[in-house]
Write an enzyme that holds these catalytic residues in place. Structure first.
Site, PDB file in Angstrom:
ATOM      1  N   THR A  14       3.478  -0.296   3.931  1.00  0.00           N
ATOM      2  CA  THR A  14       3.829  -0.633   2.557  1.00  0.00           C
ATOM      3  C   THR A  14       3.914   0.594   1.651  1.00  0.00           C
ATOM      4  OG1 THR A  14       1.518  -0.982   1.900  1.00  0.00           O
ATOM      5  CG2 THR A  14       2.707  -2.880   2.798  1.00  0.00           C
ATOM      6  N   ASP A  15       4.504   0.358   0.485  1.00  0.00           N
ATOM      7  CA  ASP A  15       4.562   1.402  -0.538  1.00  0.00           C
ATOM      8  C   ASP A  15       3.420   1.182  -1.525  1.00  0.00           C
ATOM      9  OD1 ASP A  15       5.346  -0.723  -2.171  1.00  0.00           O
ATOM     10  OD2 ASP A  15       7.447  -0.104  -2.247  1.00  0.00           O
ATOM     11  N   LEU A  16       3.420   1.897  -2.635  1.00  0.00           N
ATOM     12  CA  LEU A  16       2.336   1.789  -3.611  1.00  0.00           C
ATOM     13  C   LEU A  16       2.195   0.391  -4.209  1.00  0.00           C
ATOM     14  CD1 LEU A  16       2.699   5.182  -5.510  1.00  0.00           C
ATOM     15  CD2 LEU A  16       0.853   4.487  -3.980  1.00  0.00           C
ATOM     16  N   GLY A  18       2.490  -2.322  -2.503  1.00  0.00           N
ATOM     17  CA  GLY A  18       2.069  -3.261  -1.470  1.00  0.00           C
ATOM     18  C   GLY A  18       3.225  -3.995  -0.821  1.00  0.00           C
ATOM     19  N   ILE A  19       4.443  -3.523  -1.047  1.00  0.00           N
ATOM     20  CA  ILE A  19       5.654  -4.119  -0.475  1.00  0.00           C
ATOM     21  C   ILE A  19       6.099  -3.255   0.702  1.00  0.00           C
ATOM     22  CG2 ILE A  19       8.091  -4.605  -0.949  1.00  0.00           C
ATOM     23  CD1 ILE A  19       7.241  -5.134  -3.872  1.00  0.00           C
TER      24      ILE A  19
END
Length: 130
Positions: A14-16, A18-19
């Site tokens: 994930t990215d920052l 949360g995706i």
């Protein structure tokens, strides 16, 4: 012929926010393709070592429909659309339960040791078409 593969979204995917980071969908579908080929009985390492051929991605069309998030359980469906003498065309979808998250069409090519197109062996074509 369709194949199903499940995987969990980990924090590292994930990215920052949360995706799932967009490029990781390509990793998910690669894992699903590898498991499909393994499950139909094709040993890609032996194929390279014994016959000098490999499968490589030639083209990917990707449609990001909805986001996957940390800890989601995903199901990747791989469907053989067409197979020619040297190409394999697949549809690969990523879902969370009934929700389509990612849709792709993938073209694989069979390559020889010299990196040039090679014929897919007849026995492998039979395994792939079921």
């Amino acid at each position: 012929m369709s194949h199903r593969f499940s995987c969990r979204v980990y924090y590292e995917d994930t990215d920052l926010a949360g995706i799932v980071y967009y490029a990781n969908y390509l990793k998910f579908i690669e894992r699903a393709r590898s498991e499909w080929v393994r499950e139909i009985g094709v040993d890609q390492g032996a194929l390279k070592g014994e016959q000098g051929i490999v499968f490589a991605v030639r083209r990917v069309e990707a449609d990001y429909v909805a986001p996957a998030r940390f800890d989601d359980l995903l199901e990747i469906t791989t469907t053989l659309d067409d197979i020619t003498a040297a190409r394999i065309m697949l549809t690969q979808d990523v879902r969370r339960e009934d929700t389509l998250l990612f849709h792709s069409t993938v073209t694989l090519v069979c390559l020889g040791e010299d990196g040039r197109p090679a014929r897919i062996p007849a026995d492998i074509r039979r395994l792939m078409t079921g």
